[in-house]
Design a protein around this motif. Structure first.
Motif, short mmCIF file in Angstrom:
data_model
loop_
_atom_site.label_atom_id
_atom_site.label_comp_id
_atom_site.label_asym_id
_atom_site.label_seq_id
_atom_site.Cartn_x
_atom_site.Cartn_y
_atom_site.Cartn_z
N ALA A 123 5.00 8.31 4.59
CA ALA A 123 4.94 7.70 3.27
C ALA A 123 6.07 8.49 2.46
CB ALA A 123 3.90 7.05 2.69
N VAL B 160 9.16 10.67 4.71
CA VAL B 160 10.61 9.74 5.76
C VAL B 160 10.54 8.53 4.89
CG1 VAL B 160 10.74 8.79 8.17
CG2 VAL B 160 9.68 10.90 7.77
N TYR B 161 9.36 7.46 4.87
CA TYR B 161 9.74 6.83 4.19
C TYR B 161 10.46 6.23 2.83
CZ TYR B 161 8.86 1.70 2.58
OH TYR B 161 9.18 0.70 2.16
N SER B 162 10.28 7.32 1.73
CA SER B 162 10.59 7.94 0.96
C SER B 162 11.79 7.89 0.54
CB SER B 162 9.83 9.12 0.01
OG SER B 162 8.19 7.77 -0.55
N GLY B 163 12.55 9.02 1.88
CA GLY B 163 13.97 9.57 1.55
C GLY B 163 14.36 10.99 0.87
#
Lengths: 295, 329
Positions: free
Chosen positions: B111, B114-117
């Motif tokens: 989270a 990866v998902y937050s870049g």
């Protein structure tokens, strides 16, 4: 029916202070509640209980505390805000729209297929969002990293993290609290939305946190308790400089569902959607012009 | 070997030379490279969980005290803090024992990074069964599978110190999340000093057209030795070093599936979701070919790392026999 837009953007009340500032924030919070309630009613989903306990805090932060601006989203010196209780995204989006970070018309896409405004905030889709939150216990460690980065890069920004009280059952928060105190992160403030309800029951009946302020103090933080629905108190505490080298742990005493009579402090309203009558009652209690908002 | 074939190889080491080479731990090359990068990039920050010693960062801490954040024994906070440091404009390299870094902080990796870049580099120290007798709690057999499940995560398993250093230099310039496995098992140096890491590119270490072995990490030099054993049996083994598990070198894998009699994958990790799984997913959907997947798929009784690796058949003979059996020879 598309989600009706009831909200009009307002300028940050930068010229006001004291009672006038609190009154401006109070009125904006009322408008945000009306819009958020309408979004949840018409999208058929959302976390209205937690939204309404957090809206006064979100309004004060974005209207009077955070040094951020819609046209300076990448300013390295901007204050950082992390909504660790990411499930109150609806309240967050409405707050961002109220202060010009999002077009208010975009709120009509809340929870719609392909929307940028999903059930939890996405920093790559929504301006001003600093972290993709949703799983609980993530925001505070990220906030600690941002606060350490400010120290290492000698930047003046402050970091604010809003956590739920039930969320404090996640151990990662307490790891991060040790680290924050160790690094004497006086640029870090965590605000606990202390509504005393979690999804299934009262926090104190589930895995109790009391004495919460004493715990924070014992972990090396400066603990302050405020009325989380009192805009004046919130402005005073959140705008104030840290008193010493400790991070701040602000316990904002709130009620889930505040101020709606049938929702307030009622565990049933964690993520319940109001029916037509309940919606009308809530609008009425919020002083909305009920006849102008489709139910 | 013809000059043409030799020019395609990424190593000057021949199978018969491997056993005589001296071996070194990859962590030294890792920390030296990090220091080299940190000297020129003041935004580079090493983020650790009381893992200064086990990451060989003692000298780094002395030289760059303002570029180290030690959160204590708190992996979730370590990765969350790294996401925050990235948000504050810094370039974090997180370094911790791979077993704890990946398992304990998996949701933060998913989270917060990866998902937050957030382009944070995760360095998984002492992976596989390097901790030997300490047992399965400290082994990291699942890290590759877990990290490979994350979209956009580059997963790198270098074979030697040179490739470890090259991977870290690459990761420093990469605008995305990456995981680099840093072995503490002593391994021979196979790659030339100017070797560069490139995601999605396999390296040919031995030419052959009968059967292929695809290996990475500590098993690469073992696979190269297997090529020598098979040459003695008249079998030409193609040895591909696949440090880049994600993205995979699809072209090299599919060429092996077409041009040789089958593929054996070898890794110091579980094959379920690891290099074996990655190669099998590709082969089965594009060019079905016979395969064997060698790895360590169970929790064994405590033993030395060498004993555990040998017990799993990750030896020159074990690999050679698996490759020969694949083509019925």
């Amino acid at each position: 029916m598309p989600i009706p837009i009831t909200l009009a953007p307002v300028a940050r009340p930068v010229a006001l202070d004291g009672v006038e500032l609190a009154a401006s924030l109070s009125e904006t919070a009322r408008q945000i509640r009306i819009q958020d309630l309408t979004m949840v009613r018409h999208a058929g989903a959302g976390h209205i209980g937690g939204d309404f306990s957090a809206i006064d805090i979100l309004t004060v932060l974005h209207g009077a505390v955070l040094d951020i601006a819609p046209d300076q989203a990448d300013d390295p010196d901007r204050d950082r805000f992390i909504l660790s209780k990411g499930h109150v995204a609806g309240a967050y989006y409405a707050t961002l729209a109220a202060y010009g970070f999002l077009p208010v018309a975009q709120l009509a896409t809340f929870l719609q297929p392909g929307t940028a405004l999903g059930g939890h905030p996405d920093r790559q889709a929504v301006p001003a969002v600093e972290a993709n939150t949703g799983p609980l216990g993530h925001g505070l460690p990220i906030g600690v990293g941002l606060a350490i980065a400010a120290r290492l890069t000698e930047r003046p920004y402050r970091v604010f993290v809003l956590v739920g009280d039930g969320e404090l059952q996640e151990g990662s928060n307490w790891e991060a609290m040790i680290t924050a105190a160790h690094h004497r992160l006086s640029n870090l403030t965590v605000i606990v939305d202390r509504n005393r309800l979690q999804q299934g029951a009262r926090v104190e009946d589930t895995s109790g946190l009391e004495p919460l302020a004493d715990k924070a103090t014992a972990f090396g933080w400066q603990a302050i308790t405020v009325d989380g629905h009192d805009h004046g108190q919130l402005v005073e505490v959140l705008s104030g400089p840290p008193m010493d080298g400790r991070p701040r742990f602000v316990i904002a005493e709130t009620h889930k569902g505040h101020p709606i009579s049938y929702m307030s402090d009622n565990v049933a309203w964690h993520h319940k959607v109001p029916d037509s009558d309940e919606f009308a009652t809530a609008l009425d209690e919020l002083g909305a012009q009920v006849e102008r908002i489709p139910t | 070997m013809s000059a043409d074939v030799a020019s395609l190889l990424a190593t000057d080491v021949t199978p018969s030379q491997v056993a005589d080479l001296s071996t070194t731990d990859c962590r030294g090359a890792w920390s030296a490279t990090l220091a080299e990068l940190a000297a020129d990039d003041r935004s580079l920050v090493a983020v650790v969980n009381d893992s200064v010693g086990s990451s060989k960062l003692g000298d780094f801490v002395d030289r760059f005290p303002g570029q180290v954040v030690n959160v204590g024994i708190a992996e979730q906070t370590m990765v969350g803090v790294a996401a925050g440091l990235s948000g504050g404009g810094l370039t974090p390299f997180v370094s911790a024992a791979s077993c704890f870094l990946t398992a304990r902080a998996m949701e933060q990796i998913k989270a917060d990074l990866v998902y937050s870049g957030r382009p944070v580099v995760l360095c998984g120290m002492s992976p596989g069964v390097a901790y030997g007798e300490l047992g399965p709690t400290h082994h990291s057999l699942e890290d590759i599978a877990w990290l490979r499940a994350l979209p956009g995560m580059t997963v790198v398993v270098p074979a030697d110190p040179v490739e470890t250093a090259a991977a870290i230099r690459w990761a420093h310039g990469h605008d995305g999340p990456a995981f680099v496995r840093v072995s503490r098992m002593p391994v021979p140096t196979l790659f030339r000093p100017d070797h560069a890491f490139e995601p999605g590119k396999a390296n040919l270490l031995h030419a052959g057209n009968d059967v292929t072995v695809i290996a990475n990490g500590t098993t690469v030099s073992v696979a190269l030795q297997a090529a020598g054993l098979l040459a003695d049996r008249g079998i030409g083994l193609r040895v591909l070093s696949m440090a880049s598990v994600q993205p995979l070198d699809q072209e090299a894998v599919l060429a092996a599936a077409t041009e040789t009699g089958g593929i054996v994958t070898v890794e110091e990790s579980t094959v379920r979701g690891g290099l074996g799984g990655a190669v099998a997913e590709l082969v089965v959907s594009h060019r079905p070919a016979p395969m064997r997947m060698l790895g360590i798929n169970h929790y064994d009784h405590p033993d030395s790392a060498e004993g555990l690796i040998a017990g799993a058949g990750l030896t020159p003979l074990g690999i050679a026999d698996a490759a020969a059996a694949l083509i019925d020879r």
